[in-house]
Write a protein that holds these residues in place. Structure first.
Motif, PDB file in Angstrom:
ATOM      1  N   LEU A 197       0.819  -1.216   0.000  1.00  0.00           N
ATOM      2  CA  LEU A 197       0.000   0.000   0.000  1.00  0.00           C
ATOM      3  C   LEU A 197       0.848   1.259   0.000  1.00  0.00           C
ATOM      4  CD1 LEU A 197      -2.892  -0.815   2.524  1.00  0.00           C
ATOM      5  CD2 LEU A 197      -3.099  -0.464   0.059  1.00  0.00           C
ATOM      6  N   TYR A 229      -4.054  -1.768 -10.191  1.00  0.00           N
ATOM      7  CA  TYR A 229      -4.884  -1.483  -9.011  1.00  0.00           C
ATOM      8  C   TYR A 229      -5.005   0.017  -8.781  1.00  0.00           C
ATOM      9  CZ  TYR A 229      -6.942  -1.629  -4.410  1.00  0.00           C
ATOM     10  OH  TYR A 229      -7.782  -1.428  -3.352  1.00  0.00           O
ATOM     11  N   LYS A 254      -6.614  -9.194 -13.118  1.00  0.00           N
ATOM     12  CA  LYS A 254      -6.351  -9.264 -11.673  1.00  0.00           C
ATOM     13  C   LYS A 254      -5.324  -8.202 -11.313  1.00  0.00           C
ATOM     14  CE  LYS A 254      -7.318 -13.971 -10.193  1.00  0.00           C
ATOM     15  NZ  LYS A 254      -6.741 -15.122  -9.469  1.00  0.00           N
ATOM     16  N   THR A 255      -5.663  -7.353 -10.358  1.00  0.00           N
ATOM     17  CA  THR A 255      -4.744  -6.300  -9.931  1.00  0.00           C
ATOM     18  C   THR A 255      -4.709  -6.306  -8.414  1.00  0.00           C
ATOM     19  OG1 THR A 255      -6.382  -4.538  -9.652  1.00  0.00           O
ATOM     20  CG2 THR A 255      -5.554  -4.912 -11.898  1.00  0.00           C
ATOM     21  N   HIS A 289      -0.409  -7.778   1.424  1.00  0.00           N
ATOM     22  CA  HIS A 289      -0.526  -7.351   2.818  1.00  0.00           C
ATOM     23  C   HIS A 289       0.484  -8.206   3.587  1.00  0.00           C
ATOM     24  CE1 HIS A 289      -2.211  -7.206   6.901  1.00  0.00           C
ATOM     25  NE2 HIS A 289      -2.828  -6.111   6.548  1.00  0.00           N
ATOM     26  N   LEU A 293       0.172 -10.035   5.879  1.00  0.00           N
ATOM     27  CA  LEU A 293      -0.408 -11.328   6.244  1.00  0.00           C
ATOM     28  C   LEU A 293      -0.881 -12.159   5.055  1.00  0.00           C
ATOM     29  CD1 LEU A 293      -2.414 -10.365   9.473  1.00  0.00           C
ATOM     30  CD2 LEU A 293      -0.193 -11.496   9.312  1.00  0.00           C
ATOM     31  N   GLY A 294      -0.695 -11.656   3.840  1.00  0.00           N
ATOM     32  CA  GLY A 294      -1.119 -12.483   2.705  1.00  0.00           C
ATOM     33  C   GLY A 294      -0.909 -11.778   1.377  1.00  0.00           C
ATOM     34  N   ASN A 300      -1.509 -10.548  -2.413  1.00  0.00           N
ATOM     35  CA  ASN A 300      -2.635 -10.105  -3.254  1.00  0.00           C
ATOM     36  C   ASN A 300      -3.947 -10.029  -2.495  1.00  0.00           C
ATOM     37  OD1 ASN A 300      -1.079  -9.893  -5.617  1.00  0.00           O
ATOM     38  ND2 ASN A 300      -1.269 -12.086  -5.999  1.00  0.00           N
ATOM     39  N   MET A 301      -3.887  -9.699  -1.224  1.00  0.00           N
ATOM     40  CA  MET A 301      -5.101  -9.684  -0.408  1.00  0.00           C
ATOM     41  C   MET A 301      -5.936  -8.433  -0.650  1.00  0.00           C
ATOM     42  SD  MET A 301      -5.898 -12.244   1.440  1.00  0.00           S
ATOM     43  CE  MET A 301      -5.140 -13.865   1.301  1.00  0.00           C
ATOM     44  N   ILE A 302      -5.325  -7.401  -1.229  1.00  0.00           N
ATOM     45  CA  ILE A 302      -6.025  -6.146  -1.474  1.00  0.00           C
ATOM     46  C   ILE A 302      -5.974  -5.896  -2.977  1.00  0.00           C
ATOM     47  CG2 ILE A 302      -6.031  -3.668  -0.991  1.00  0.00           C
ATOM     48  CD1 ILE A 302      -4.250  -4.496   1.530  1.00  0.00           C
ATOM     49  N   GLY A 303      -7.126  -5.785  -3.616  1.00  0.00           N
ATOM     50  CA  GLY A 303      -7.086  -5.614  -5.058  1.00  0.00           C
ATOM     51  C   GLY A 303      -8.455  -5.493  -5.690  1.00  0.00           C
ATOM     52  N   ALA A 304      -8.463  -5.605  -7.009  1.00  0.00           N
ATOM     53  CA  ALA A 304      -9.701  -5.456  -7.764  1.00  0.00           C
ATOM     54  C   ALA A 304      -9.558  -6.211  -9.083  1.00  0.00           C
ATOM     55  CB  ALA A 304      -9.977  -3.984  -8.042  1.00  0.00           C
ATOM     56  N   VAL A 361      -4.546 -18.844   4.913  1.00  0.00           N
ATOM     57  CA  VAL A 361      -5.013 -17.487   4.596  1.00  0.00           C
ATOM     58  C   VAL A 361      -5.096 -17.268   3.085  1.00  0.00           C
ATOM     59  CG1 VAL A 361      -4.267 -16.412   6.749  1.00  0.00           C
ATOM     60  CG2 VAL A 361      -2.722 -16.438   4.791  1.00  0.00           C
ATOM     61  N   LYS A 411      -6.688 -17.083  -0.578  1.00  0.00           N
ATOM     62  CA  LYS A 411      -8.030 -16.611  -0.941  1.00  0.00           C
ATOM     63  C   LYS A 411      -8.989 -17.748  -1.267  1.00  0.00           C
ATOM     64  CE  LYS A 411      -6.770 -13.540  -4.106  1.00  0.00           C
ATOM     65  NZ  LYS A 411      -5.326 -13.594  -3.838  1.00  0.00           N
ATOM     66  N   LYS A 412      -8.440 -18.933  -1.574  1.00  0.00           N
ATOM     67  CA  LYS A 412      -9.319 -20.043  -1.928  1.00  0.00           C
ATOM     68  C   LYS A 412      -9.865 -20.780  -0.696  1.00  0.00           C
ATOM     69  CE  LYS A 412      -6.161 -21.754  -4.805  1.00  0.00           C
ATOM     70  NZ  LYS A 412      -5.305 -20.547  -4.774  1.00  0.00           N
TER      71      LYS A 412
END
Lengths: 363, 363
Positions: free
Chosen positions: A76, A111, A140-141, A145, A147-148, A150-154, A319, A321-322
């Protein structure tokens, strides 16, 4: 030059593949709707290609933001540098962002485009094999984070993708190998004839023979475009593109982003997935060792980090995403050339794979 | 209870308006698809309503993140606290975020939902008049950047909006006024009969008479839902909802976010827009002073910050999202009850409005 199309209705877009494309104004212009362009690139790529791209954008207000290079900056804080540049240069809603670089640049620039003023246009100009065959296509963008990954995106589709194969001439050996990992992936998940072609042509690819590379890129993008067109936001089939990624993400997170290249982690991750598939009797021991040999020929690691315990893997994989209701879901192979997703993973066999060490992939 | 629908095809959703809704399990349950709920709220609202909402969510894994209160915290850093909580509690793609609070909470929670794992579900439970009549409806989400308000964000529609009018009983006077500013806006831009109703019922609204408030919320949401349904991503007509906002954002940015409430800045901004419209001979002097009187009766400021120069306004207005090719675009009134957007703003008249000081709105 070859042109493929990603078929997504009103969000469809072309992928241009060939040599000498970076300087071709006619490829960019139709996809720039306003007068402003912000080029997002990094300290490694800028000295090589920034001026070339700018020369093709005469007549526009062209600004640039040059980010530090590496996956460890895909966060970020670095993303905010793009917003800073856009606001300082007063870019408005009609601006076009242009990602010039590898997967990290493409993901972050994409992103930023998805979120700046609630969404502006962007163009992908991938300069690594990995980004040309994978990350620049499909929308995928995002950023990582702590803790993981590609946890923040769109999901935000580019207006076009310009893959200039000339840029691969300056690519470090390690990054070439990382890209080939994703090329191999397409063969494994949905294209057995292509997998056989790769096995037969791996030397040509490693020697960067232009014809072999162009074919590998085209066929990879074709496979990806077909899967993405069926399932843009990954509610189903698209997940198969993540073969090896759940293992790979765990390795990347454990080592700290940027230690292992994404493609390297995916390479080892695919071998882990295949090792598990062999234990589940989906593929033969010959097929498993052949994959290991192919990864070695591609210059990829075939053993996970020595200090990484089963618990290290499992906690990171939880953690992903799947994950659904606390259950690890994995993309596995029914056979070479056909992948599926399952949450029904035999724990004992998974543990055997995760503790295989340098016996991984050796039936 | 009344139910309105925001008509957006497969993204359509209901708005429930009435008293005693916070504790009604039957309103939440149909809109929670997984087992996990993350309530996003703030230090002011949590002691008042958090337990009530939790009591309605029995059977789910309910976690909470309590943010500091105020527009000055509507930034990337505070947003990251939501991601932290989601990852620490291992919320997956099927999680539902629930925004419990005013506009800042709704915008930040909505944007977290838009971007966490590339998009998860969310529910709006607005607890201020402003958020009930405006920000909870329509899917605009985002955070501020030091150089501009709402510059980072996404369009992401909630699954439902639950507006419990009981929550307005604990609302500070200043925030009630700020909400009424947006109610007045709907009258001005597209609903003259409603504008007249507000003028006649402003005392009842200020005394928080439940029937008057419920009617004002319903009619406001109806107007907003109609505009949003025509233009979800603000490529045209939706921009009229920003009457007074370009002026207002300039005031908020100049003062530092959180000094003026958003609704207060919009109130003064609408008067500035109306003052300009009077100078352009679109509305009469009587109509202009009547609006000023209505804003005063609503407890809203009718003079911009004393230390704010024309240049201060112009430079802030130039980074507004509506700016195109360096030209300020404003929402103005053709007449009371009809707004339009224009980039054809007479500079001399705009300057007169911006320097009017305590003569603003006095023809």
């Amino acid at each position: 030059m070859n042109t493929l199309t990603v078929d997504l209705g009103e969000r469809s877009y072309p992928i241009f593949i060939g040599n000498g494309l970076l300087t071709r104004s006619d490829l960019y212009a139709p996809y720039i709707t306003g007068r402003q362009v912000m080029i997002v690139t990094n300290t490694t790529v800028a000295p090589l290609y920034l001026e070339k791209v700018k020369s093709a954008l005469q007549g526009f207000q062209v600004d640039e933001v040059i980010l530090p290079d590496g996956e460890s900056y895909k966060d970020l804080k670095t993303l905010n540098l793009i917003y800073d540049a856009l606001l300082e240069k007063q870019h408005n809603r009609t601006t076009t962002l242009l990602a010039l670089g590898g997967g990290v640049i493409g993901d972050m620039c994409g992103y930023a485009a998805a979120s700046y003023q609630r969404g502006v246009n962007f163009i992908q100009v991938p300069t690594t094999l990995l980004s040309q065959v994978d990350s620049s296509v499909g929308g995928k963008t995002g950023v990582n984070h702590p803790l993981g990954k590609n946890m923040i995106g769109a999901f935000h589709q580019p207006k076009c993708v310009i893959a200039d194969t000339d840029t691969l001439n300056t690519l470090p050996e390690r990054e070439l190998s990382a890209g080939i990992a994703e090329v191999i992936k397409y063969g494994l998940i949905c294209d057995k004839p292509f997998y056989q072609w790769i096995t037969e042509n791996i030397q040509a690819l490693m020697k960067r023979e232009p014809k072999a590379l162009a074919y590998a890129i085209e066929r990879s993008c074709q496979n990806k475009a077909e899967v993405v067109a069926q399932d843009e936001t990954e509610s189903g089939i698209r997940a198969i593109l993540n073969l090896g990624h759940t293992f790979g993400h765990a390795i990347e997170a454990h080592q700290g982003y940027g230690q292992w290249l994404h493609g390297e982690a995916v390479g080892t991750g695919m071998l882990q997935a295949a090792d598990l598939c062999w234990r589940m009797e989906h593929i033969s021991s010959d097929e498993l060792t052949a994959l290991r040999d192919l990864l070695i020929a591609s210059g990829l690691p075939v053993v996970g980090p020595a200090d990484m315990s089963t618990d290290d893997y499992i906690s990171r994989m939880l953690v992903d995403k799947k994950v659904l209701d606390g259950r690890i879901r994995l993309v596995l192979l029914k056979r070479i050339g056909e992948a599926y997703m399952t949450s029904d993973v035999p724990k004992d066999l998974l543990t055997q794979t995760l503790t295989a060490g340098d016996k991984l992939g050796l039936a």
